[in-house]
Design a protein around this motif. Structure first.
Motif, short mmCIF file in Angstrom:
data_model
loop_
_atom_site.label_atom_id
_atom_site.label_comp_id
_atom_site.label_asym_id
_atom_site.label_seq_id
_atom_site.Cartn_x
_atom_site.Cartn_y
_atom_site.Cartn_z
N UNK A 24 -6.17 -6.84 32.11
CA UNK A 24 -4.78 -6.38 32.27
C UNK A 24 -3.87 -7.54 32.61
N UNK A 25 -2.61 -7.45 32.18
CA UNK A 25 -1.64 -8.49 32.51
C UNK A 25 -1.36 -8.50 34.01
N UNK A 26 -0.95 -9.66 34.49
CA UNK A 26 -0.64 -9.78 35.91
C UNK A 26 0.56 -8.90 36.27
N UNK A 27 0.55 -8.44 37.49
CA UNK A 27 1.63 -7.61 37.98
C UNK A 27 2.95 -8.37 37.93
N UNK A 28 3.97 -7.73 37.35
CA UNK A 28 5.28 -8.36 37.25
C UNK A 28 5.49 -9.20 36.01
N UNK A 29 4.49 -9.26 35.11
CA UNK A 29 4.61 -10.09 33.91
C UNK A 29 5.23 -9.34 32.74
N UNK A 30 5.53 -8.04 32.89
CA UNK A 30 6.10 -7.28 31.80
C UNK A 30 7.49 -7.75 31.44
N UNK A 31 7.85 -7.66 30.16
CA UNK A 31 9.13 -8.14 29.68
C UNK A 31 10.05 -7.02 29.21
N UNK A 32 9.54 -5.78 29.25
CA UNK A 32 10.33 -4.63 28.84
C UNK A 32 10.57 -3.75 30.05
N UNK A 33 11.82 -3.43 30.31
CA UNK A 33 12.15 -2.58 31.43
C UNK A 33 11.85 -1.12 31.08
N UNK A 34 11.13 -0.44 31.98
CA UNK A 34 10.73 0.93 31.73
C UNK A 34 11.95 1.84 31.58
N UNK A 35 13.05 1.52 32.27
CA UNK A 35 14.26 2.33 32.15
C UNK A 35 14.79 2.29 30.73
N UNK A 36 14.68 1.13 30.05
CA UNK A 36 15.14 1.02 28.67
C UNK A 36 14.32 1.87 27.73
N UNK A 37 13.03 1.95 28.00
CA UNK A 37 12.14 2.75 27.15
C UNK A 37 12.45 4.23 27.32
N UNK A 38 12.67 4.65 28.56
CA UNK A 38 12.94 6.07 28.79
C UNK A 38 14.34 6.48 28.37
#
Length: 333
Positions: free
Chosen positions: A319-333
């Motif tokens: 799994x990717x390291x915590x905080x390494x995501x580049x897409x904001x979950x709010x944008x997806x929802x």
């Protein structure tokens, strides 16, 4: 969920921690080890029961009660085929006569090593019933490292054998140690709701007739604990799911006789070796009253826990390291 409506007296069928045990009146005296993990089961008594069941009528009676194990083996095979990898050798731990091994084909596995503590059960069926190369090895399912070199195996499977192991966490650790890096463990064992109808009926009958209860159905592993046990044993990329197989019997008597012919007699240490027939008759009446179907049959539930775990390896996805995501979950929802 599968519903198998059958009894070996009515129609043949071939498509069965802690799990179930049937009533036994002739089990050998229990033995309690004073060293090692707490002993729940008399392993020697269990081996004798399984040997006797496999030898009875040349194995004919044993074959007529393979229906649950064969059904679970087929469901295990579906999970095995979903793994897109070919294996040279697979160990079938607690193989019995080879319920799972008989289903393997050479395009997936070249050789299977069947390991079981019951020699009569291990050698019940001839090699002609297997498509892959077969090696039979008598060994202790509780101490697999006595028979297998650590770090040597590509895959270990276990189809309905771990319910008679006294130290389930320790056995899972040994399985993990026996595997190569990125090695596979695929197992199926009975869950906590297995034979709850039989257990409750016997308990109520004994309270009524004898003023107390004795263990006649083995203690069960809670399904919620399996993921934790696999993780503690060092497995990664875990998959655990639960299913049920329900079998219809004419009465409790046919159910108990089939359990005996399966080699699943009571092997709990401290068990009562006899039970009064009037208590059994009361249990049969309670069973039919509480759980009976409109057609006059009674159901027996076998809850199955399927588990997949992998021995860690550097090549496995992580799994990717915590905080390494580049897409904001709010944008997806």
């Amino acid at each position: 969920m599968s519903h198998l409506r059958l009894s070996r007296r009515l129609c043949p069928f071939r498509p069965y921690s802690r799990s179930f045990a049937a009533i036994s009146s002739n089990s050998p005296p229990p033995s309690l080890n004073t060293v090692g993990p707490y002993q729940v089961f008399d392993r020697n008594a269990k081996m004798i029961q399984r040997d006797n069941a496999a030898r009875r009528q040349g194995g004919a009676k044993s074959r007529t009660v393979d229906y649950v194990r064969d059904e679970v083996a087929e469901r295990m095979l579906d999970r095995f085929l979903d793994i897109k990898r070919k294996f040279g050798t697979v160990i079938d731990l607690g193989s019995g006569p080879g319920h799972f091994s008989k289903l393997l084909e050479t395009d997936k596995v070249q050789k299977v090593i069947m390991l079981d503590s019951s020699e009569a059960t291990l050698n019940r069926d001839p090699d002609s019933e297997f498509e892959v190369e077969v090696e039979r090895l008598r060994g202790d399912e509780e101490n697999i490292l006595q028979s297998v070199t650590p770090g040597s195996q590509e895959a270990i499977v276990s189809c309905l054998s771990l319910h008679w192991v006294n130290d389930l966490p320790g056995s899972l650790v040994q399985i993990q140690k026996a595997l190569q890096p990125d090695g596979l463990f695929l197992g199926a064992m009975f869950g906590g709701d297995t034979l709850f109808e039989l257990r409750t009926s016997l308990q109520l009958a004994e309270v009524e007739r004898d003023g107390g209860i004795s263990p006649h159905v083995s203690p069960m592993t809670d399904t919620r604990d399996i993921s934790n046990l696999l993780s503690r044993a060092g497995f990664t990329m875990l998959t655990v799911d639960i299913d049920e197989v329900k079998v219809a019997y004419p009465s409790m008597w046919e159910l108990m006789e089939d359990l005996q012919d399966m080699g699943e007699g009571n092997a709990v240490i401290g068990r009562r070796n006899t039970i009064h027939r009037d208590t059994l008759a009361a249990a049969s009446a309670i069973y039919k009253e509480m759980h009976g179907s409109e057609d006059g049959t009674i159901p027996a539930t076998f809850q199955i826990i399927y588990m997949i775990g992998w021995k860690p390896a550097p090549t496995q996805p992580k799994p990717l390291e915590r905080g390494s995501g580049k897409v904001n979950l709010k944008d997806v929802l």
